[in-house]
Every structure is written in C-alpha cells, then in structure tokens.
Design a protein around this motif. Structure first.
Motif, PDB file in Angstrom:
ATOM      1  N   HIS A 300     -11.581  -3.392  10.149  1.00  0.00           N
ATOM      2  CA  HIS A 300     -11.377  -4.349   9.059  1.00  0.00           C
ATOM      3  C   HIS A 300     -10.508  -3.746   7.958  1.00  0.00           C
ATOM      4  O   HIS A 300      -9.555  -4.376   7.461  1.00  0.00           O
ATOM      5  CB  HIS A 300     -12.736  -4.768   8.490  1.00  0.00           C
ATOM      6  CG  HIS A 300     -12.644  -5.792   7.399  1.00  0.00           C
ATOM      7  ND1 HIS A 300     -12.412  -5.454   6.077  1.00  0.00           N
ATOM      8  CD2 HIS A 300     -12.739  -7.157   7.427  1.00  0.00           C
ATOM      9  CE1 HIS A 300     -12.373  -6.547   5.346  1.00  0.00           C
ATOM     10  NE2 HIS A 300     -12.564  -7.593   6.138  1.00  0.00           N
ATOM     11  N   ARG A 301     -10.800  -2.503   7.580  1.00  0.00           N
ATOM     12  CA  ARG A 301     -10.047  -1.861   6.504  1.00  0.00           C
ATOM     13  C   ARG A 301      -8.620  -1.535   6.938  1.00  0.00           C
ATOM     14  O   ARG A 301      -7.675  -1.692   6.151  1.00  0.00           O
ATOM     15  CB  ARG A 301     -10.780  -0.594   6.051  1.00  0.00           C
ATOM     16  CG  ARG A 301     -12.106  -0.895   5.356  1.00  0.00           C
ATOM     17  CD  ARG A 301     -12.802   0.359   4.895  1.00  0.00           C
ATOM     18  NE  ARG A 301     -12.042   1.049   3.850  1.00  0.00           N
ATOM     19  CZ  ARG A 301     -12.412   2.227   3.348  1.00  0.00           C
ATOM     20  NH1 ARG A 301     -13.502   2.837   3.803  1.00  0.00           N
ATOM     21  NH2 ARG A 301     -11.687   2.799   2.403  1.00  0.00           N
ATOM     22  N   VAL A 302      -8.453  -1.117   8.183  1.00  0.00           N
ATOM     23  CA  VAL A 302      -7.100  -0.854   8.685  1.00  0.00           C
ATOM     24  C   VAL A 302      -6.312  -2.159   8.742  1.00  0.00           C
ATOM     25  O   VAL A 302      -5.111  -2.192   8.445  1.00  0.00           O
ATOM     26  CB  VAL A 302      -7.155  -0.167  10.061  1.00  0.00           C
ATOM     27  CG1 VAL A 302      -5.763  -0.113  10.697  1.00  0.00           C
ATOM     28  CG2 VAL A 302      -7.720   1.249   9.927  1.00  0.00           C
ATOM     29  N   GLY A 303      -6.996  -3.239   9.104  1.00  0.00           N
ATOM     30  CA  GLY A 303      -6.332  -4.541   9.111  1.00  0.00           C
ATOM     31  C   GLY A 303      -5.845  -4.950   7.733  1.00  0.00           C
ATOM     32  O   GLY A 303      -4.751  -5.516   7.580  1.00  0.00           O
ATOM     33  N   GLU A 304      -6.654  -4.649   6.710  1.00  0.00           N
ATOM     34  CA  GLU A 304      -6.266  -4.946   5.331  1.00  0.00           C
ATOM     35  C   GLU A 304      -5.010  -4.155   4.944  1.00  0.00           C
ATOM     36  O   GLU A 304      -4.074  -4.690   4.327  1.00  0.00           O
ATOM     37  CB  GLU A 304      -7.413  -4.601   4.391  1.00  0.00           C
ATOM     38  CG  GLU A 304      -7.100  -4.848   2.923  1.00  0.00           C
ATOM     39  CD  GLU A 304      -8.205  -4.356   2.011  1.00  0.00           C
ATOM     40  OE1 GLU A 304      -8.267  -4.828   0.861  1.00  0.00           O
ATOM     41  OE2 GLU A 304      -8.998  -3.498   2.434  1.00  0.00           O
ATOM     42  N   ILE A 305      -4.985  -2.885   5.310  1.00  0.00           N
ATOM     43  CA  ILE A 305      -3.824  -2.036   5.000  1.00  0.00           C
ATOM     44  C   ILE A 305      -2.596  -2.519   5.764  1.00  0.00           C
ATOM     45  O   ILE A 305      -1.484  -2.574   5.217  1.00  0.00           O
ATOM     46  CB  ILE A 305      -4.148  -0.567   5.341  1.00  0.00           C
ATOM     47  CG1 ILE A 305      -5.305  -0.072   4.476  1.00  0.00           C
ATOM     48  CG2 ILE A 305      -2.918   0.316   5.143  1.00  0.00           C
ATOM     49  CD1 ILE A 305      -5.861   1.270   4.901  1.00  0.00           C
ATOM     50  N   TYR A 306      -2.794  -2.870   7.026  1.00  0.00           N
ATOM     51  CA  TYR A 306      -1.691  -3.372   7.848  1.00  0.00           C
ATOM     52  C   TYR A 306      -1.090  -4.633   7.231  1.00  0.00           C
ATOM     53  O   TYR A 306       0.140  -4.787   7.171  1.00  0.00           O
ATOM     54  CB  TYR A 306      -2.197  -3.664   9.263  1.00  0.00           C
ATOM     55  CG  TYR A 306      -1.149  -4.236  10.184  1.00  0.00           C
ATOM     56  CD1 TYR A 306      -0.165  -3.432  10.748  1.00  0.00           C
ATOM     57  CD2 TYR A 306      -1.139  -5.601  10.491  1.00  0.00           C
ATOM     58  CE1 TYR A 306       0.796  -3.961  11.590  1.00  0.00           C
ATOM     59  CE2 TYR A 306      -0.184  -6.139  11.339  1.00  0.00           C
ATOM     60  CZ  TYR A 306       0.778  -5.323  11.887  1.00  0.00           C
ATOM     61  OH  TYR A 306       1.732  -5.842  12.714  1.00  0.00           O
ATOM     62  N   ALA A 307      -1.954  -5.534   6.749  1.00  0.00           N
ATOM     63  CA  ALA A 307      -1.471  -6.779   6.144  1.00  0.00           C
ATOM     64  C   ALA A 307      -0.616  -6.483   4.916  1.00  0.00           C
ATOM     65  O   ALA A 307       0.441  -7.103   4.708  1.00  0.00           O
ATOM     66  CB  ALA A 307      -2.654  -7.659   5.761  1.00  0.00           C
ATOM     67  N   ALA A 308      -1.060  -5.525   4.091  1.00  0.00           N
ATOM     68  CA  ALA A 308      -0.295  -5.174   2.890  1.00  0.00           C
ATOM     69  C   ALA A 308       1.055  -4.564   3.257  1.00  0.00           C
ATOM     70  O   ALA A 308       2.085  -4.874   2.640  1.00  0.00           O
ATOM     71  CB  ALA A 308      -1.104  -4.204   2.034  1.00  0.00           C
ATOM     72  N   LEU A 309       1.060  -3.697   4.271  1.00  0.00           N
ATOM     73  CA  LEU A 309       2.306  -3.057   4.697  1.00  0.00           C
ATOM     74  C   LEU A 309       3.288  -4.078   5.238  1.00  0.00           C
ATOM     75  O   LEU A 309       4.477  -4.068   4.887  1.00  0.00           O
ATOM     76  CB  LEU A 309       2.012  -1.991   5.755  1.00  0.00           C
ATOM     77  CG  LEU A 309       3.222  -1.300   6.393  1.00  0.00           C
ATOM     78  CD1 LEU A 309       4.041  -0.559   5.341  1.00  0.00           C
ATOM     79  CD2 LEU A 309       2.783  -0.339   7.494  1.00  0.00           C
ATOM     80  N   GLU A 310       2.813  -4.961   6.094  1.00  0.00           N
ATOM     81  CA  GLU A 310       3.721  -5.946   6.687  1.00  0.00           C
ATOM     82  C   GLU A 310       4.204  -6.959   5.656  1.00  0.00           C
ATOM     83  O   GLU A 310       5.332  -7.460   5.756  1.00  0.00           O
ATOM     84  CB  GLU A 310       3.036  -6.642   7.867  1.00  0.00           C
ATOM     85  CG  GLU A 310       2.836  -5.727   9.068  1.00  0.00           C
ATOM     86  CD  GLU A 310       4.142  -5.058   9.501  1.00  0.00           C
ATOM     87  OE1 GLU A 310       5.135  -5.775   9.756  1.00  0.00           O
ATOM     88  OE2 GLU A 310       4.176  -3.808   9.563  1.00  0.00           O
ATOM     89  N   SER A 311       3.369  -7.262   4.669  1.00  0.00           N
ATOM     90  CA  SER A 311       3.821  -8.137   3.581  1.00  0.00           C
ATOM     91  C   SER A 311       4.952  -7.475   2.801  1.00  0.00           C
ATOM     92  O   SER A 311       5.945  -8.118   2.462  1.00  0.00           O
ATOM     93  CB  SER A 311       2.652  -8.459   2.647  1.00  0.00           C
ATOM     94  OG  SER A 311       1.665  -9.227   3.315  1.00  0.00           O
ATOM     95  N   ALA A 312       4.794  -6.181   2.537  1.00  0.00           N
ATOM     96  CA  ALA A 312       5.850  -5.446   1.831  1.00  0.00           C
ATOM     97  C   ALA A 312       7.124  -5.395   2.662  1.00  0.00           C
ATOM     98  O   ALA A 312       8.234  -5.507   2.128  1.00  0.00           O
ATOM     99  CB  ALA A 312       5.372  -4.033   1.512  1.00  0.00           C
ATOM    100  N   ARG A 313       6.976  -5.239   3.964  1.00  0.00           N
ATOM    101  CA  ARG A 313       8.150  -5.199   4.840  1.00  0.00           C
ATOM    102  C   ARG A 313       8.885  -6.539   4.808  1.00  0.00           C
ATOM    103  O   ARG A 313      10.123  -6.585   4.734  1.00  0.00           O
ATOM    104  CB  ARG A 313       7.724  -4.852   6.270  1.00  0.00           C
ATOM    105  CG  ARG A 313       8.901  -4.441   7.165  1.00  0.00           C
ATOM    106  CD  ARG A 313       8.461  -4.197   8.615  1.00  0.00           C
ATOM    107  NE  ARG A 313       7.253  -3.397   8.684  1.00  0.00           N
ATOM    108  CZ  ARG A 313       7.213  -2.081   8.508  1.00  0.00           C
ATOM    109  NH1 ARG A 313       8.325  -1.420   8.235  1.00  0.00           N
ATOM    110  NH2 ARG A 313       6.064  -1.430   8.598  1.00  0.00           N
TER     111      ARG A 313
END
Length: 410
Positions: A300-313
């Motif tokens: 769940h926490r890795v998914g949250e980080i992934y979402a933030a990274l891909e949004s920034a991308r």
C-alpha cells in the motif's frame, strides 16, 4: 511532415534517451567516489563529449543531435539516475547552448542578424568540433539568481567590455572552458536593468576561483565562487551580440533557467524508487523467509509512492511538451513552474519514505539511497525555488502578465 519522417525522428529521439541510459550505467559506478571526494566527474564528462552529447540540443543540420525539450528532459532524467551531479552540470552547459539552438535567426537581417549568426555558429563549433563546455555564471552572494538585483557590472570600452563582480554558485568552476556571465550595464539603474551575458574564457588572467564547495548534496558539481576583476573581453564575447535584453528574454521564456532542473530531480526520485523496490524484494519479513514485498501494508505504501512519482513524471513530460510546442506561451511557462515545484518537493519526501520502508541498513554508504536523499534536498532551492514557483503560479491564476520582468521573481 510525412509518417516516415515522423517515425525516423521518433526513433532518433529514443536513441538519444537510450544512449543516456547506457551512460548512466557507467556513471552510477563512479558516483560514490565523486560524492565522497567532492571531486568533479571528469570521466563522466569525457563520456558525454565522446558520445557527442555536448551538441544534444544543436540542430542536426549544424552537426548536433537536434533534441527537442521533451527529449532533453528525458535524457537528463536518465543521466541523473546514474550521477545527479553530472546531470545537473550538464544542464548548465545546455542553458547556454540550448537557448541558442531554439532561436530562428533566418528572419533577422542586416548586421544584427550577421552578428547573431556568427556567434551562434561559434558556440556550435566550440561545442561540437572542439568539445568545449559552457558554464552559467549568474547567482550572486545575497542575491541568488534574481537577475534584476545583480551587482556584477560591465561597461563598454574600446573593442569590448570590462566586467567586475562576483558569482557565488558557478557549477563546473575550474572545469568549464567558458563562463557565461550575467551582468548589468554599469550605467543602468532602472527598475528593469539592462542585463547582458558575456562569455569569459576559463583561464582569463582577471578571474579567480574560491574552491570551497563542501556541502550536503550535489557534492561533485564544483559549484564555487568566481571573481571577475577588471576582466576585459572582446566585443565578440557579447552573447548573440545583443546587449541589455536578457531579463526580457528570461521573463518571456523562463524554461531554460527553470525547466532543466526538473529532469534531473525526477531522475533522482526515479532512481530512489527503483532502489527501494529492489531492496524491499530482497528483505524478509522479520522472523520469516517471506519477502517484505508481500506485506499488504508495504504494498500500500509503495503504491502511494509510485502514484506520486508517476504523477510528477506526467507533469514533467507535459510541461516539456508544452515548451516544445508552445514556446513562450503562458501555458508552457505555468507548466514548467508547476513541474519544477512538483519535482523539487517530491525528491525529499520520496527518499525519506524509501528510507523508512527500507530500514536503517539502507543508510549505509555502500548503498546510494542516502546520497539520493542528500542530492534531492537541493531541488527546491534551485531557481526557481519552490516558493517562487508557487508565487508565479498564484500570480498566473489571477491573470497577471508575467511576460513583464517586474511581475516575476527575477
């Protein structure tokens, strides 16, 4: 443009990005040494030169790679995943070269057009044929990169100009072949001073460098103060032969002084995320032989980080596309400030989260995560700072004309 030409150009852009990815695999092996010593990545820059990347933004008809701003942003992202200090200093070279490469000089006639063309061709030749590196010398003590407040001055003399002043944060100081110095006309006291760029050779006898760079992150950039004392340069050293227009150019098209950093800091975040995922896969849930990656809370926490990274991308790539397609538009300028803010703020948060998930052992210097954390902390300080980006976007929301230098943070 035919479909065949479009396909060829797309393939060439992919090749540039892949080339930078290949170089990053070499850079990542050297990065710990450069970081520990605070030494400039000379070997990395030799690789950049050998690969022809000093001409990445120069049009193909002039011998360069002809990258657009989106391709360049993705290339920086790749390089930063290997060595962020290399990527950041490489961007400094392209602040000078890239800003020239996007100009269309064909419609400018007369002696002015001739002077601009000759200067452009000289920069291209120095970058491609002679593999010379240009460094941006803008920030000053107590002023930062606020061009309207610059204290460094230049004055016209016979056959050239004389520069006096100090630049506080000159990346590649002592390595770059040329310093592109931002200075105001000595007799300019208006609200919008006449700011010009002048090119000074590395070994000019009237320049001195204080080698004092010993900081938290970006330790290998050799970002040192450079002093210019009665520094004479010939009239041909005036950037594009244009005097007093720099502040207006920056206000209308701020992407080179702002947007180049975005790809770098996105690359750091991407590298940190990939390290985190790989580290967690190998780590076990305490007291078991089960990978920590199978823990639902971790997922769940890795998914949250992934979402933030891909949004920034997404924000970053969209901004770079707008610069490419709508250069100088308020839409593109807003987007590049948005991307700078998002990428600058993402890195410290993402790397902090990665450290918490990976645990204390990941802080060992044998791993790159602590370096990613330190390097990412610098992102919000680079121009435009995170606060300046927010102010810029706030003004834009209220309909302020941000093409006026007096309305910007510069």
């Amino acid at each position: 443009m035919s479909a065949a030409i479009q396909a060829l150009e797309l393939s060439e852009k992919k090749d540039i990005i892949a080339l930078c990815g290949d170089l990053a695999e070499k850079f990542i092996k050297r990065a710990p040494k450069y970081d520990k010593e605070g030494s400039f990545p000379v070997e990395n820059f030799q690789d950049l030169k050998d690969a022809g990347l000093l001409g990445i933004m120069i049009p193909k008809e002039h011998g360069g790679m002809g990258a657009d701003f989106l391709t360049y942003t993705k290339a920086l992202e790749q390089l930063a995943m290997g060595c962020s200090s290399t990527a950041l200093t490489f961007n400094m070279h392209n602040i000078a070269v890239g800003s020239i490469a996007e100009l269309n000089l064909k419609g400018i006639g007369g002696s002015r057009g001739k002077t601009m063309t000759e200067f452009r061709d000289w920069v291209y030749d120095q970058s491609i044929s002679h593999k010379k590196v240009f460094a941006s010398a803008s920030s000053e003590p107590g002023i930062g990169a606020h061009f309207s407040k610059l204290k460094t001055t230049y004055k016209r003399v016979e056959d050239g100009f004389v520069i006096n002043g100090t630049k506080s944060f000159v990346s590649m100081a002592g390595y770059a072949d040329y310093y592109v110095v931002a200075a105001k006309a000595a007799d300019s006291d208006s609200e919008v001073p006449a700011i010009s760029y002048l090119v000074v050779e590395k070994d000019h006898p009237n320049t001195t460098i204080d080698f004092i760079w010993d900081v938290l992150g970006m330790r290998a950039t050799s970002t040192n103060p450079v002093h210019f004392k009665d520094c004479f340069v010939k009239k041909e050293a005036l950037f594009l032969g244009s005097e007093g227009m720099a502040l207006y150019k920056i206000a209308r098209e701020p992407h080179w002084l702002v947007g180049g950093y975005v790809g770098v800091y996105l690359g750091i975040s991407t590298a940190a995320f990939r390290f985190m995922v790989d580290f967690i896969k190998k780590k076990k849930i305490p007291g078991t032989d089960t990978s920590l990656s199978e823990d639902p809370k971790i997922q769940h926490r890795v998914g949250e980080i992934y979402a933030a990274l891909e949004s920034a991308r997404t924000v970053t790539y969209n901004a770079a596309m707008l610069v490419r397609d709508k250069l100088g538009s308020q839409e593109a300028n807003n987007a590049i400030h948005h991307a700078k803010y998002v990428a600058g703020e993402l890195g410290p948060w993402l790397t902090s989260q990665a450290i918490r998930l990976c645990g204390a052992s990941s802080l060992a210097k044998v791993f790159p995560l602590e370096r990613y954390y330190r390097d990412s902390r610098c992102g919000g300080l680079m121009p435009a700072t995170s606060d300046e980006c927010l102010s810029y976007m706030g003004k834009a929301a209220f309909g302020t004309d941000l093409t006026k230098p007096t309305e910007t943070y510069w």
